[in-house]
Design a protein around this motif. Structure first.
Motif, PDB file in Angstrom:
ATOM      1  N   LEU A 214       0.834  -1.206   0.000  1.00  0.00           N
ATOM      2  CA  LEU A 214       0.000   0.000   0.000  1.00  0.00           C
ATOM      3  C   LEU A 214       0.866   1.252   0.000  1.00  0.00           C
ATOM      4  CD1 LEU A 214      -2.906  -0.636   2.520  1.00  0.00           C
ATOM      5  CD2 LEU A 214      -3.073  -0.211   0.067  1.00  0.00           C
ATOM      6  N   ALA A 215       2.042   1.150   0.623  1.00  0.00           N
ATOM      7  CA  ALA A 215       2.946   2.295   0.706  1.00  0.00           C
ATOM      8  C   ALA A 215       3.305   2.821  -0.680  1.00  0.00           C
ATOM      9  CB  ALA A 215       4.218   1.920   1.463  1.00  0.00           C
ATOM     10  N   PHE A 216       3.253   1.957  -1.686  1.00  0.00           N
ATOM     11  CA  PHE A 216       3.662   2.383  -3.029  1.00  0.00           C
ATOM     12  C   PHE A 216       2.655   3.303  -3.705  1.00  0.00           C
ATOM     13  CE2 PHE A 216       6.371  -1.216  -2.244  1.00  0.00           C
ATOM     14  CZ  PHE A 216       7.577  -0.804  -2.772  1.00  0.00           C
ATOM     15  N   PHE A 217       1.530   3.599  -3.052  1.00  0.00           N
ATOM     16  CA  PHE A 217       0.603   4.567  -3.646  1.00  0.00           C
ATOM     17  C   PHE A 217       1.314   5.904  -3.848  1.00  0.00           C
ATOM     18  CE2 PHE A 217      -0.932   8.194  -1.195  1.00  0.00           C
ATOM     19  CZ  PHE A 217      -0.327   7.982   0.031  1.00  0.00           C
ATOM     20  N   ALA A 218       2.366   6.143  -3.058  1.00  0.00           N
ATOM     21  CA  ALA A 218       3.120   7.392  -3.183  1.00  0.00           C
ATOM     22  C   ALA A 218       3.757   7.542  -4.566  1.00  0.00           C
ATOM     23  CB  ALA A 218       4.196   7.462  -2.110  1.00  0.00           C
ATOM     24  N   ILE A 219       3.994   6.432  -5.256  1.00  0.00           N
ATOM     25  CA  ILE A 219       4.681   6.525  -6.556  1.00  0.00           C
ATOM     26  C   ILE A 219       3.740   7.066  -7.640  1.00  0.00           C
ATOM     27  CG2 ILE A 219       5.979   5.244  -8.312  1.00  0.00           C
ATOM     28  CD1 ILE A 219       7.445   5.653  -5.606  1.00  0.00           C
ATOM     29  N   PRO A 220       2.623   6.362  -7.961  1.00  0.00           N
ATOM     30  CA  PRO A 220       1.729   6.970  -8.962  1.00  0.00           C
ATOM     31  C   PRO A 220       1.244   8.352  -8.528  1.00  0.00           C
ATOM     32  CG  PRO A 220       0.740   4.983  -8.018  1.00  0.00           C
ATOM     33  CD  PRO A 220       2.144   5.047  -7.532  1.00  0.00           C
ATOM     34  N   TYR A 221       1.055   8.528  -7.223  1.00  0.00           N
ATOM     35  CA  TYR A 221       0.607   9.817  -6.721  1.00  0.00           C
ATOM     36  C   TYR A 221       1.550  10.935  -7.160  1.00  0.00           C
ATOM     37  CZ  TYR A 221       1.619  13.052  -2.761  1.00  0.00           C
ATOM     38  OH  TYR A 221       2.009  14.099  -1.993  1.00  0.00           O
ATOM     39  N   SER A 222       2.838  10.809  -6.862  1.00  0.00           N
ATOM     40  CA  SER A 222       3.681  11.958  -7.176  1.00  0.00           C
ATOM     41  C   SER A 222       4.018  12.028  -8.665  1.00  0.00           C
ATOM     42  CB  SER A 222       4.937  11.984  -6.301  1.00  0.00           C
ATOM     43  OG  SER A 222       5.531  10.725  -6.263  1.00  0.00           O
ATOM     44  N   VAL A 223       4.111  10.860  -9.337  1.00  0.00           N
ATOM     45  CA  VAL A 223       4.345  10.900 -10.789  1.00  0.00           C
ATOM     46  C   VAL A 223       3.186  11.648 -11.470  1.00  0.00           C
ATOM     47  CG1 VAL A 223       4.498   9.514 -12.888  1.00  0.00           C
ATOM     48  CG2 VAL A 223       5.763   8.822 -10.866  1.00  0.00           C
ATOM     49  N   LEU A 224       1.961  11.295 -11.085  1.00  0.00           N
ATOM     50  CA  LEU A 224       0.804  11.939 -11.710  1.00  0.00           C
ATOM     51  C   LEU A 224       0.679  13.406 -11.287  1.00  0.00           C
ATOM     52  CD1 LEU A 224      -1.865   9.103 -11.594  1.00  0.00           C
ATOM     53  CD2 LEU A 224      -0.749  10.064 -13.614  1.00  0.00           C
ATOM     54  N   ALA A 225       1.065  13.704 -10.050  1.00  0.00           N
ATOM     55  CA  ALA A 225       0.985  15.099  -9.597  1.00  0.00           C
ATOM     56  C   ALA A 225       1.821  16.000 -10.506  1.00  0.00           C
ATOM     57  CB  ALA A 225       1.472  15.223  -8.159  1.00  0.00           C
TER      58      ALA A 225
END
Lengths: 499, 66
Positions: free
Chosen positions: A77-88
């Motif tokens: 679940l911690a990896f949600f940070a990856i698509p989150y910041s890439v998409l941001a």
């Protein structure tokens, strides 16, 4: 457990050096001559500086400690940070250049400034300022607990951790007061270089120390803890949560006051476009760092406090020097973002609460002084809450992203939708906040991120209510609307500015 | 034609990193030492900037950027 004296000395030495550089970067008096100079560096920063600044902003101690601890307890679940910041960053490509142009042309330094001018509404701007400050102080507290945990691991038995934490934050407040945005910018370069070097070093060496390499490590995880490597398909935090959390956080990222501050320092819209391209690359190191949480899961004794997962792993794996470098990296990743966050919050308070509401006739020189002085108030409040009432903050920290994203329609949609009305936007914002708090308070999120419900309600309210007020909005105009939607007016005003 | 490419480039990062997640949520095959799920996320850290770059070039060639 007793700390390590070598590690502690290195950490303190690096912190003090960086504080000194923070002060030195403000030698030129010009940096504190106006709000625009002090808070956004006179908008003269080139692409690379903005890259370091925004990177320093967003990759904080909490990012490293929080995500490894999530990986330790909650797996992938911690990896949600990856698509989150890439998409941001990807999303930012489409609106930041435009927002920057408006801000530059009308000399705006906060997002609330923009909303005030775009909608002729001081009410909207103070709402945005209040949300911004209210959500940012708990976020500063998170950084504070980051450095506190680090010093606790490094210095137990040698120093009084609380005294050192308070001292280091006051030093940061002082150099921020003195140097403005120049302070965190130059120190951000040191911090980012250290982050990249130390995190890569850890990603390479920790698997070697404990498993003999990356591949044997992965084999062990697959064999012993495969549940860590995928996301649950349902439940309170499953795939729907992961997707909505990534998307909502991505939309929220540049709504944070500190991120906006970083953006407004840019010298051109094009440097922001280039940044949107290159900022995702920061995640190359982040994604690997999250795996360190899995190492902690396999290596550390059961019952280790998840909050200390990464720090305990560092402590039990390295000698004094490497420990010291790792701790100082985390400490800097806590102090430097704080400085930028404090600038963002002070700016909102001074411009959009004090000047807009309390004393509209304030002289520019006095406003500059008040903005700078607010740094002490903001950091003081964060220290107070963080050290005295840490538990009261937990909810606000969890709600930070969900709360911040509610200003997205007011800031971003309004750049593109000419007939968006003030009334509908204000009601939408309030409905969004109320929905978010209700969903969080009652715990009925149906496996979806809280902010997603809030944002959906927010959009719905705007779309439904907008036609009721649109007549008035159509007949009213103002310089920002002209600038955004009237091509001809924009060209003349740009030409005038050039002349 | 150009407009079609532009739309695809805009949508691709969202589709890949959000909509397709249920289908990439698996451990095997392990590629470059990463389980497939993490490899996929890593891949898009690199591919998303390429999409942005493509959009940038398309807009520039149209003269859409001032």
């Amino acid at each position: 457990m007793q700390g390590n004296l070598t590690a502690l000395s290195i950490t303190i030495f690096i912190i003090l050096t960086v504080v000194l550089i923070g002060f030195l970067s403000g030698r030129d008096k010009k940096v504190r001559s106006s709000v625009e100079e002090w808070s956004v560096g006179g908008r003269r920063f080139g692409g690379l500086l903005v890259w370091f600044l925004v990177g320093a902003d967003l990759y904080t101690a909490y990012t490293f400690l929080g995500l490894t601890s999530t990986a330790y307890t909650g797996g992938s679940l911690a990896f949600f940070a990856i698509p989150y910041s890439v998409l941001a960053f990807f999303i930012s490509y489409f609106f930041l250049p435009k927002l920057w142009k408006v801000a530059n042309h009308h000399k705006l330094t906060t997002l609330a400034d923009y909303a005030r001018e775009r909608f002729d509404s001081k009410l909207l701007s103070i709402l945005i300022a209040i949300v911004g400050v209210l959500m940012l102080i708990p976020y500063i507290c998170l950084q504070l607990s980051g450095i506190q945990d680090t010093l606790q691991i490094a210095g137990t038995g040698f120093i009084n951790v609380k005294v050192v934490v308070i001292t280091s934050f006051l030093l940061v407040a002082l150099y921020t007061f003195f140097s403005g945005i120049k302070g965190p910018t130059y120190t951000a370069i040191i911090k980012d270089v250290l982050v990249w070097a130390i995190m890569l070093f850890m990603v390479v060496s920790l698997p070697m120390i404990h498993f003999g390499g990356w591949t044997p490590m992965m084999d062990r995880i697959v064999k012993e803890a495969p549940q860590l490597l995928t996301i649950p398909t349902d439940g309170p935090k499953g795939i729907p949560w992961f997707i909505t959390a990534s998307l909502v956080s991505a939309l929220a990222l540049f709504m944070w006051a500190h991120a906006a501050t970083g953006v407004f320092t840019a010298k051109s819209a094009d440097s922001l476009r280039k940044n949107a391209m290159f900022l995702p690359l920061y995640n190359i190191v982040l994604i690997l760092v999250i795996f360190l949480g899995f190492i902690a899961f396999l290596v550390l004794p059961k019952g280790t406090d998840p909050r200390f997962a990464l720090l305990t792993l560092i402590q039990s794996s390295y000698g004094g020097v490497a420990q010291g470098l790792a701790y100082s990296t985390i400490a800097l990743a806590s102090l430097i973002p704080c400085s930028i966050m404090a600038i963002g919050a002070s700016n909102l308070f001074a411009n959009n609460i004090y000047r807009d509401w309390i004393n509209p006739k304030v002289k520019p020189s006095r406003l500059t002084m008040i903005t700078r002085g607010m740094v002490f108030v903001v950091i003081g409040l964060a220290l107070l809450f963080g050290l005295v009432f840490p538990s009261a903050l937990v909810s606000l920290q969890l709600l930070g992203v969900s709360g911040m994203v509610q200003i997205f329609p007011a800031i971003v949609i309004s750049l593109f939708w000419k007939n968006q009305t003030r009334e509908a936007t204000i009601i939408g914002l309030l409905v969004g906040l109320a929905t978010t708090f209700t969903v969080y308070g009652t715990g009925n999120s149906y496996g979806i991120y809280e902010g997603f419900w809030g944002l959906a309600a927010n959009f719905l309210a705007i779309v439904v209510l907008n036609p009721l007020f649109v007549k008035k909005a159509k007949s009213n105009t103002n310089p920002v609307k002209e600038f955004l939607f009237n091509k001809k007016a924009k060209e003349t005003s740009l030409a005038k500015k050039g002349a | 034609m150009k407009k079609g490419i532009l739309t695809i480039l805009v949508l691709l990062p969202f589709v890949a990193q959000l909509a397709l997640l249920p289908f990439v949520n698996k451990i095997g095959p392990i590629i470059f030492g990463l389980p497939f799920f993490h490899f996929w996320l890593f891949l898009w850290i690199v591919l998303t900037p390429l999409c942005t770059y493509g959009i940038y070039q398309l807009q520039k060639s149209k003269g859409g950027l001032e």
